[in-house]
Scaffold this motif. Structure first.
Motif, short mmCIF file in Angstrom:
data_model
loop_
_atom_site.label_atom_id
_atom_site.label_comp_id
_atom_site.label_asym_id
_atom_site.label_seq_id
_atom_site.Cartn_x
_atom_site.Cartn_y
_atom_site.Cartn_z
N ARG A 1 0.84 -1.22 0.00
CA ARG A 1 0.00 0.00 0.00
C ARG A 1 0.87 1.25 0.00
O ARG A 1 0.63 2.21 -0.71
N ALA B 1 2.42 1.63 -3.40
CA ALA B 1 1.43 2.01 -4.40
C ALA B 1 1.06 3.48 -4.26
O ALA B 1 0.87 4.19 -5.24
N GLY B 2 1.01 3.91 -3.00
CA GLY B 2 0.68 5.32 -2.74
C GLY B 2 1.70 6.26 -3.37
O GLY B 2 1.37 7.34 -3.84
N CYS C 1 3.17 5.82 -6.06
CA CYS C 1 3.30 5.57 -7.49
C CYS C 1 1.97 5.56 -8.25
O CYS C 1 1.82 4.84 -9.22
N ARG C 2 1.02 6.34 -7.76
CA ARG C 2 -0.30 6.36 -8.41
C ARG C 2 -0.23 6.91 -9.82
O ARG C 2 0.38 7.95 -10.06
N ARG C 3 -0.89 6.23 -10.73
CA ARG C 3 -0.90 6.68 -12.13
C ARG C 3 -1.50 8.08 -12.25
O ARG C 3 -1.03 8.90 -13.03
N SER C 4 -2.52 8.34 -11.41
CA SER C 4 -3.22 9.63 -11.53
C SER C 4 -2.28 10.81 -11.23
O SER C 4 -2.59 11.94 -11.57
N GLU C 5 -1.15 10.51 -10.57
CA GLU C 5 -0.24 11.62 -10.22
C GLU C 5 0.84 11.85 -11.28
O GLU C 5 1.65 12.76 -11.15
N ARG D 1 4.71 0.33 -11.27
CA ARG D 1 3.30 -0.04 -11.12
C ARG D 1 3.06 -1.47 -11.60
O ARG D 1 2.33 -2.23 -10.97
N ASN E 1 -7.62 -2.41 0.05
CA ASN E 1 -6.90 -1.38 -0.72
C ASN E 1 -5.71 -1.89 -1.51
O ASN E 1 -5.21 -1.19 -2.37
N ARG F 1 -4.75 1.04 -5.92
CA ARG F 1 -4.23 2.33 -6.39
C ARG F 1 -3.03 2.18 -7.32
O ARG F 1 -2.30 3.11 -7.55
N LEU F 2 -2.78 0.97 -7.77
CA LEU F 2 -1.58 0.76 -8.57
C LEU F 2 -1.69 1.42 -9.94
O LEU F 2 -2.74 1.54 -10.48
#
Ligand code: SAM
Length: 488
Positions: free
Chosen positions: A427, A430-431, A433-437, A462, A483, A487-488
């Motif tokens: 977790r 992944a936090g 390395c979020r794609r959305s960022e 990811r 979770n 969030r990957l």
């Protein structure tokens, strides 16, 4: 004898690559696609054989055209210098611009085992790796500094620059500082996007280099060894030197006396989690000898060497270089590990390096890297749902990081602890390395080059996180945390 300095036009550092190199490599790729398309079309009306013959003719013509456009000045000088240093490369090889650097491409077919490059030992740029190794007479001016800095990677960088009259055309082929994307060159604002374990290694390297250079300045050697050249040279050593056994040739003793040899890209330092190339070189040599791949028979000292031309070859995971040293003739020889078709790039593996190791040492990341594995620091107690109790159980067992390579179950902790720690670690990673960022990351980093490498690293990360989550959840019976993986 070491090669005499090349006469002719005076050497000036930092010769830029021609601005058209990007265009050229795009053109080259386009031509490749074009070739493939033509070949497919042709297949409908002619035999496959005819098609490949035509394609080969077109390829050869195209390569000649492109080579003519692309042979930049630095490469021409380097080629002349190689000739004067008796470095022989097959006439079927071309050095061509590629993205931001250069690559080696074959213009005609190579059979497996064919000689690509032959380099006399005297043309290698080497230092002995023992801290107590005596200085060669040419480097006497560096003496107090040399004694204070036993790391051979740093010494070799200093030697290369100090003797730049001799190695100028080789130095001109090295990446300029602004195109070195290894994280020790990154600004603090960029490092925030990497995990702490990588940041610490990058900072350790940066500090070691700063300290070494400060001492050069104090010794009044900054004119003899300008800082930007020193840093470029060090990056070259860290990312392209080879370790082996032999003697450092000096103007008095040029011959290498080698009974057996072990080589490997010194860049393994990052993979081993150390910042010293020296340690990695020793470990690499020992590993290779232990695996029976190479028999080390000689009592000769360990040397760290830059091997011009051989080090123009780019990395691709797979076979290591077929690089041999012939002690009788004092020659390094690089041979093709497989057949190559005209137009193909010659590549070899710099070692089984995962994305982190490639990024740290070389400043690039390979897509779908077969050697990739995931090493993650166990998060702090209390963060990401990791209890203090479990964290201390892990600490007692000496576990600070997890490696997702299938060996998780061997951890000497209870299954309940394992569940908690794996979930928390995944977790946490992944936090980061979020794609959305990604868009924000690309915007905030200080240069497009770093942005490109960083996004590539995040993408690979990811993929690994996803694979680790899947593999672990399938392999160990656990209560799935909602979770993990999300969030990957
Ligand atoms: C031994 S040199 C290879 C020659 C280099 N391309 C040049 O122009 O001088 C190693 C460096 O080339 C680049 N490189 C090698 N293989 C690469 C790859 N597969 N993708 C991106 N960059 C690569 C990296 O910057 C690496 O540190």
């Amino acid at each position: 004898m070491l090669a005499p300095p090349v006469t002719g036009a005076p050497w000036a550092p930092n010769m830029p690559l021609p601005g058209s190199s990007k265009e050229n490599s795009r053109e080259f790729r386009r031509s490749r696609r074009h070739r493939t398309a033509l070949c497919l079309l042709g297949g409908a009306v002619a035999s496959h054989r005819l098609c490949s013959q035509r394609a080969a003719v077109r390829t050869r013509r195209r390569i000649r055209e492109l080579a003519a456009v692309r042979t930049d000045e630095a490469t021409s000088r380097f080629v002349t210098w190689m000739d004067s240093s008796s470095i022989k490369r097959s006439a079927k090889l071309e050095i061509l611009p590629d993205k931001e650097g250069r690559c080696v491409v074959c213009t005609q077919r190579f059979d497996r085992g064919e000689l690509l490059v032959q380099l006399p030992a005297a043309a290698a740029i080497s230092v002995e790796m023992s801290p107590e190794a005596p200085l060669t007479p040419e480097l006497k001016a560096l003496e107090p500094w040399w004694r204070k800095h036993p790391r051979s990677s740093i010494r070799l960088a200093a030697k290369l620059v100090f003797q730049r009259e001799q190695f100028g055309p080789y130095i001109d082929m090295l990446y300029p500082l602004e195109q070195i994307y290894a994280p020790w060159r990154w600004k603090e604002q960029d490092l925030q996007f990497l995990p702490q374990s990588l940041v610490l290694k990058a900072q350790a390297r940066k500090e070691a280099l700063e300290a070494a250079y400060q001492d050069l300045e104090q010794e009044g050697l900054s004119d003899a060894i300008p800082e930007d050249l020193f840093l470029r040279a060090h990056h070259a050593v860290a990312s392209r030197a080879f370790a082996g056994e032999g003697e450092v040739p000096s103007s008095r003793a040029a011959a290498l006396a080698v009974g057996g040899l072990s080589i490997f890209a010194a860049g393994s330092a990052a993979a081993l989690g150390v910042t010293s190339v020296d340690f990695a070189a020793m470990a690499g040599a020992a590993l290779m000898a232990a695996s029976g791949a190479v028999v080390v028979t000689s009592q000769s000292p360990q040397v760290l060497s830059l091997l011009p031309m051989i080090d123009q070859v780019n990395h691709r995971s797979g076979a290591p270089p077929d690089l041999q040293f012939d002690p009788t003739n004092g020659l390094w020889q690089l041979r093709a590990t497989r057949a190559y078709e005209p137009g193909e790039e010659i590549v070899f593996s710099y070692g089984d390096k995962d994305s982190d190791a490639l990024l740290l040492q070389h400043g690039f990341v390979e897509e779908d890297n077969g050697a990739d594995q995931l090493r993650l620091m166990v998060p702090e107690a209390g963060s990401f749902g990791l209890s203090a109790e479990v964290k201390s159980e892990l600490a007692e067992a000496g576990i600070e990081e997890l490696c997702f390579d299938g060996s998780l179950e061997k951890l000497p902790v209870s299954k309940r602890s394992l569940t908690e720690v794996v979930e928390a670690t995944l977790r946490c990673a992944a936090g980061d390395c979020r794609r959305s960022e990604d868009a924000k990351v690309a915007q905030e980093v200080s240069s497009p080059g770093i942005g490109r490498v960083l996004l590539c690293w995040r993408g690979e990360r990811r993929k690994l996180l996803k694979a680790a989550a899947t593999q672990w959840q399938a392999g160990v019976e656990v209560t799935k945390h909602p979770n993990v993986g999300e969030r990957l």
